[in-house]
Design a protein around this motif. Structure first.
Motif, PDB file in Angstrom:
ATOM      1  N   GLU A  17       0.838  -1.208   0.000  1.00 45.10           N
ATOM      2  CA  GLU A  17       0.000   0.000   0.000  1.00 45.10           C
ATOM      3  C   GLU A  17       0.873   1.258   0.000  1.00 45.10           C
ATOM      4  N   TYR A  63      -4.849   6.574  -1.634  1.00 47.60           N
ATOM      5  CA  TYR A  63      -4.245   5.269  -1.406  1.00 47.60           C
ATOM      6  C   TYR A  63      -4.158   4.520  -2.721  1.00 47.60           C
ATOM      7  N   SER A  64      -3.334   3.498  -2.753  1.00 47.87           N
ATOM      8  CA  SER A  64      -3.066   2.832  -4.029  1.00 47.87           C
ATOM      9  C   SER A  64      -3.761   1.480  -4.161  1.00 47.87           C
ATOM     10  N   ASP A  65      -3.999   0.821  -3.048  1.00 46.98           N
ATOM     11  CA  ASP A  65      -4.520  -0.542  -3.091  1.00 46.98           C
ATOM     12  C   ASP A  65      -6.053  -0.550  -3.092  1.00 46.98           C
ATOM     13  N   SER A 119      -8.060  -2.160  -0.254  1.00 45.74           N
ATOM     14  CA  SER A 119      -8.126  -1.616   1.105  1.00 45.74           C
ATOM     15  C   SER A 119      -9.570  -1.334   1.487  1.00 45.74           C
ATOM     16  N   LYS A 160     -10.184   6.542  -4.989  1.00 46.85           N
ATOM     17  CA  LYS A 160      -9.221   6.063  -3.999  1.00 46.85           C
ATOM     18  C   LYS A 160      -8.670   7.213  -3.163  1.00 46.85           C
ATOM     19  N   PRO A 211      -2.865  -2.794   3.966  1.00 48.98           N
ATOM     20  CA  PRO A 211      -2.493  -3.300   2.655  1.00 48.98           C
ATOM     21  C   PRO A 211      -3.465  -4.386   2.200  1.00 48.98           C
ATOM     22  N   ARG A 212      -3.246  -4.883   1.023  1.00 51.10           N
ATOM     23  CA  ARG A 212      -4.093  -5.961   0.512  1.00 51.10           C
ATOM     24  C   ARG A 212      -4.200  -7.058   1.557  1.00 51.10           C
TER      25      ARG A 212
END
Lengths: 113, 115
Positions: B2, B25-27, B30, B71, B94-95
């Motif tokens: 993440e 955020y990137s994931d 999440s 996101k 995170p994932r």
């Protein structure tokens, strides 16, 4: 309920010396975390314990950092030998399950000179 | 893993004004987004959190909004008071979500409320 207890509050050491931090989590909290917070940054996870087993230590610099949680309660984090870049606040947190209800201690501020 | 980006890094407001802090955020997996307040010499304290199945959550003067498509999520503080002055951090797991217990934190926002 009592919070997460950490000691010492402050520590100044010379580089290449060793240092240890202690954490007592909230009673009954199975999960314990150690985070490193460098000045001006967010906390970064070093290691996560579930009871007395390590769940994640992928970001722990294992050549110099070690941690243990004997009997699934108190935990100690050790640095040996310390480097200048280890200067930071070391935060301990605990939770009952997962990320909900994370409770942080006040931290130990380490200065390496 | 993440990646959480937080803006602004510093925010200065007059007492009574509103303050807004944003995080991306990137994931996309999440599903839990907490906000923490850290006062000088203390550890971060959870002030509000939101799960991905809702778009907004409010608790008195603070609220969090979530836009899953874009996101990003934001912290809103209304009627700011000098005691709101602190460093605020957003975070995301995170994932794997909340069950793994890990959090990735943003860089923090130093909020100063002037009387």
């Amino acid at each position: 309920e009592a919070g997460v207890a950490q000691s010492p509050r402050y520590k100044i050491i010379e580089k290449r010396q060793s240092v240890a931090f202690w954490c007592n989590p909230i009673s009954g909290h199975a999960t314990l975390y150690w985070y490193q917070q460098i000045l001006g940054q967010g906390p970064k996870l070093l290691i996560q314990f579930q009871n007395n087993g390590v769940v994640d230590d992928s970001q722990l610099p294992k050549d110099r950092f070690s941690a243990e949680r004997l009997k699934g309660v108190d935990s100690t984090l050790k640095i040996q030998p310390a480097k200048l870049e280890d200067s930071a606040v070391y935060l301990c947190a605990s939770s009952l399950t997962g990320v909900r209800g994370y409770t942080f201690g006040s931290g130990t501020r380490l200065t390496v000179v | 893993g993440e990646n959480v980006e937080q803006h602004p890094s510093t925010l200065s407001v007059q007492e009574g004004d509103s303050a807004v802090i944003k995080c991306t955020y990137s994931d996309s997996a999440s599903n839990y987004f907490p906000w923490y307040k850290q006062e000088l010499g203390k550890g971060p304290q959870l002030i509000i959190d939101i799960r991905s199945n809702v778009g907004e959550k409010k608790d008195q003067r603070i609220a969090v909004t979530l836009n899953k498509t874009a996101k990003h999520f934001s912290l809103h503080i209304t009627e700011t008071q000098p005691e709101d002055s602190a460093v605020y951090f957003c975070a995301a797991p995170p994932r794997g979500g909340t069950s793994y217990g890990k959090l990735t934190f943003g860089q923090g926002t130093i909020l100063t409320v002037h009387p």
